[in-house]
Design a protein around this motif. Structure first.
Motif, mmCIF file in Angstrom:
data_model
loop_
_atom_site.group_PDB
_atom_site.id
_atom_site.type_symbol
_atom_site.label_atom_id
_atom_site.label_comp_id
_atom_site.label_asym_id
_atom_site.label_seq_id
_atom_site.Cartn_x
_atom_site.Cartn_y
_atom_site.Cartn_z
ATOM 1 N N MET A 16 0.846 -1.196 0.000
ATOM 2 C CA MET A 16 0.000 0.000 0.000
ATOM 3 C C MET A 16 0.874 1.235 0.000
ATOM 4 S SD MET A 16 -3.211 -0.951 2.518
ATOM 5 C CE MET A 16 -2.193 -1.313 3.946
ATOM 6 N N PRO A 17 0.393 2.343 -0.578
ATOM 7 C CA PRO A 17 1.170 3.579 -0.531
ATOM 8 C C PRO A 17 1.326 4.069 0.904
ATOM 9 C CG PRO A 17 -1.057 4.002 -1.330
ATOM 10 C CD PRO A 17 -0.896 2.520 -1.278
ATOM 11 N N LEU A 18 2.397 4.835 1.125
ATOM 12 C CA LEU A 18 2.734 5.298 2.468
ATOM 13 C C LEU A 18 2.370 6.766 2.629
ATOM 14 C CD1 LEU A 18 4.113 4.836 5.232
ATOM 15 C CD2 LEU A 18 6.262 5.535 4.142
ATOM 16 N N ALA A 19 1.614 7.074 3.680
ATOM 17 C CA ALA A 19 1.265 8.448 4.031
ATOM 18 C C ALA A 19 2.094 8.878 5.233
ATOM 19 C CB ALA A 19 -0.224 8.569 4.347
ATOM 20 N N LEU A 20 2.809 9.983 5.080
ATOM 21 C CA LEU A 20 3.465 10.620 6.215
ATOM 22 C C LEU A 20 2.472 11.597 6.824
ATOM 23 C CD1 LEU A 20 5.912 11.416 7.975
ATOM 24 C CD2 LEU A 20 6.562 13.032 6.163
ATOM 25 N N VAL A 21 2.107 11.384 8.074
ATOM 26 C CA VAL A 21 1.100 12.201 8.754
ATOM 27 C C VAL A 21 1.811 13.070 9.791
ATOM 28 C CG1 VAL A 21 -1.021 12.188 10.119
ATOM 29 C CG2 VAL A 21 -0.648 10.429 8.370
ATOM 30 N N THR A 22 1.613 14.387 9.689
ATOM 31 C CA THR A 22 2.283 15.317 10.583
ATOM 32 C C THR A 22 1.328 16.440 10.959
ATOM 33 O OG1 THR A 22 4.322 16.603 10.901
ATOM 34 C CG2 THR A 22 3.261 16.727 8.729
ATOM 35 N N ASN A 23 1.809 17.398 11.734
ATOM 36 C CA ASN A 23 0.982 18.548 12.117
ATOM 37 C C ASN A 23 1.881 19.637 12.675
ATOM 38 O OD1 ASN A 23 1.691 17.763 14.701
ATOM 39 N ND2 ASN A 23 -0.395 17.637 15.485
ATOM 40 N N ASP A 24 1.289 20.713 13.181
ATOM 41 C CA ASP A 24 2.082 21.727 13.874
ATOM 42 C C ASP A 24 1.649 21.890 15.332
ATOM 43 O OD1 ASP A 24 -0.288 23.168 13.707
ATOM 44 O OD2 ASP A 24 0.549 24.823 12.524
ATOM 45 N N ASP A 25 0.756 21.024 15.801
ATOM 46 C CA ASP A 25 0.255 21.103 17.179
ATOM 47 C C ASP A 25 0.926 20.106 18.107
ATOM 48 O OD1 ASP A 25 -1.819 23.148 16.846
ATOM 49 O OD2 ASP A 25 -2.761 21.678 15.537
ATOM 50 N N GLY A 26 1.772 19.253 17.563
ATOM 51 C CA GLY A 26 2.502 18.329 18.411
ATOM 52 C C GLY A 26 2.012 16.896 18.306
ATOM 53 N N ILE A 27 2.879 15.977 18.669
ATOM 54 C CA ILE A 27 2.653 14.546 18.482
ATOM 55 C C ILE A 27 1.454 14.026 19.269
ATOM 56 C CG2 ILE A 27 4.272 13.936 20.328
ATOM 57 C CD1 ILE A 27 3.785 12.020 16.998
ATOM 58 N N HIS A 28 1.063 14.713 20.335
ATOM 59 C CA HIS A 28 -0.039 14.228 21.172
ATOM 60 C C HIS A 28 -1.377 14.896 20.850
ATOM 61 C CE1 HIS A 28 2.754 11.867 23.475
ATOM 62 N NE2 HIS A 28 3.491 12.933 23.751
ATOM 63 N N ALA A 29 -1.463 15.643 19.773
ATOM 64 C CA ALA A 29 -2.703 16.334 19.427
ATOM 65 C C ALA A 29 -3.749 15.345 18.918
ATOM 66 C CB ALA A 29 -2.436 17.397 18.357
ATOM 67 N N PRO A 30 -4.985 15.436 19.404
ATOM 68 C CA PRO A 30 -6.017 14.480 18.978
ATOM 69 C C PRO A 30 -6.349 14.564 17.487
ATOM 70 C CG PRO A 30 -6.972 16.240 20.307
ATOM 71 C CD PRO A 30 -5.494 16.377 20.421
ATOM 72 N N GLY A 31 -6.234 15.746 16.881
ATOM 73 C CA GLY A 31 -6.499 15.856 15.455
ATOM 74 C C GLY A 31 -5.510 15.068 14.622
ATOM 75 N N LEU A 32 -4.263 15.011 15.067
ATOM 76 C CA LEU A 32 -3.238 14.208 14.388
ATOM 77 C C LEU A 32 -3.606 12.731 14.428
ATOM 78 C CD1 LEU A 32 -0.234 14.189 13.197
ATOM 79 C CD2 LEU A 32 0.444 13.636 15.541
ATOM 80 N N HIS A 33 -4.041 12.266 15.587
ATOM 81 C CA HIS A 33 -4.388 10.856 15.735
ATOM 82 C C HIS A 33 -5.603 10.509 14.875
ATOM 83 C CE1 HIS A 33 -2.563 11.485 20.012
ATOM 84 N NE2 HIS A 33 -1.656 11.561 19.062
ATOM 85 N N ALA A 34 -6.576 11.413 14.811
ATOM 86 C CA ALA A 34 -7.753 11.167 13.978
ATOM 87 C C ALA A 34 -7.367 11.085 12.504
ATOM 88 C CB ALA A 34 -8.781 12.282 14.194
ATOM 89 N N LEU A 74 0.144 14.153 4.642
ATOM 90 C CA LEU A 74 -1.108 14.627 5.224
ATOM 91 C C LEU A 74 -0.781 15.384 6.496
ATOM 92 C CD1 LEU A 74 -3.325 11.416 4.829
ATOM 93 C CD2 LEU A 74 -3.236 13.415 3.322
ATOM 94 N N ALA A 75 -1.332 16.597 6.623
ATOM 95 C CA ALA A 75 -1.023 17.440 7.776
ATOM 96 C C ALA A 75 -2.303 17.879 8.466
ATOM 97 C CB ALA A 75 -0.211 18.661 7.345
#
Length: 255
Positions: free
Chosen positions: A1-19, A96-97
């Protein structure tokens, strides 16, 4: 399967990142999560990394869903660039951010670390989507993350039809998924909905002087068809951004 790198600017523990990581997996992607160890909001395209003893610290993290996850002492664009410069044993196919709490709209997206991440991916030839939840200036107690992740499969299908290295910004109202009207393509507003006014504070004996940011939102002056106007009308929006490039023949000087 293709690989998605998922990141954000709110930090590794942000619930939006996990969703977002769960949404990417549900859409058929392998997922690796790599995000700042702390809050990096407003980082834009910064490639700042905190160098300690000659390296930027990377720590393995446990997040919901059991995805491989890493917290870095670095800004989002740094993390994406590192992924393209040998850090990961497998290069991602997609960036994906998000999901950012609060809309990213207008020309002010320049300052967003969420947007900076997908623009950094575009420079590496990876398409990407930056997701933001239009929930005002404060994260509500029960944000509607499924309103965002429910749009992911259709968005990814359409993004696959665009050239490699295409970055999109998606803003979604904070309402139940069943209540969302159709997605609308939107152009960037001349200015975003978030207004910042800087106030100088004189020293008062108890604290030093400095600048205080007064932040508000205003959707009343947006031009029709812009991201700000369509969000105000309740629509989720998608905007294709332009990666860094040049325009020839416009300065009047010989090439």
């Amino acid at each position: 399967m293709p690989l998605a790198l998922v990141t954000n600017d709110d930090g590794i523990h942000a619930p939006g990142l996990h969703a977002l990581a769960r949404g990417a997996a549900d859409a058929g992607y392998d997922v690796i999560v790599a995000a700042p160890a702390g809050d990096a909001s407003g980082a834009g395209g910064s490639v700042r990394g905190v160098v300690t003893d000659g390296h930027v610290t990377v720590t393995e993290q446990e997040i919901p869903g059991g995805f491989p996850a890493f917290g870095l002492d670095a800004d989002p664009a740094f993390i994406v660039r590192a992924a393209g410069q040998g850090w990961l044993s497998r290069e991602p196919d997609l960036v994906l951010a998000g999901i950012n709490p609060g809309a990213n709209t207008g020309s002010q997206v320049l300052h967003s670390g969420t947007i900076g991440a997908v623009l950094a991916g575009a420079l590496n030839g990876w398409s990407g989507i930056a997701f933001s939840l239009h929930c005002g200036l404060r994260l509500p107690e029960h944000p509607h993350w499924p309103a965002v992740t429910g749009l992911l499969p259709g968005l990814l299908e359409r993004l696959a039809g665009r050239p490699a290295g295409t970055p999109w910004s998606v803003n979604v109202p904070d309402v139940p998924a069943a209540d969302l009207p159709p997605l609308r393509e939107a152009r960037l507003c001349a200015s975003g909905a978030v207004r910042v006014r800087m106030v100088h504070r004189e020293p008062d004996g108890m604290r030093p002087g400095g600048l205080q940011a007064l932040v508000s939102e205003d959707y009343g002056e947006a031009e029709p068809g812009t991201d700000v106007a369509l969000l105000d009308a309740g629509h989720p929006t998608v905007t294709e951004l332009t990666p860094i490039g040049t325009r020839d023949g416009v300065t009047g000087y010989p090439a």
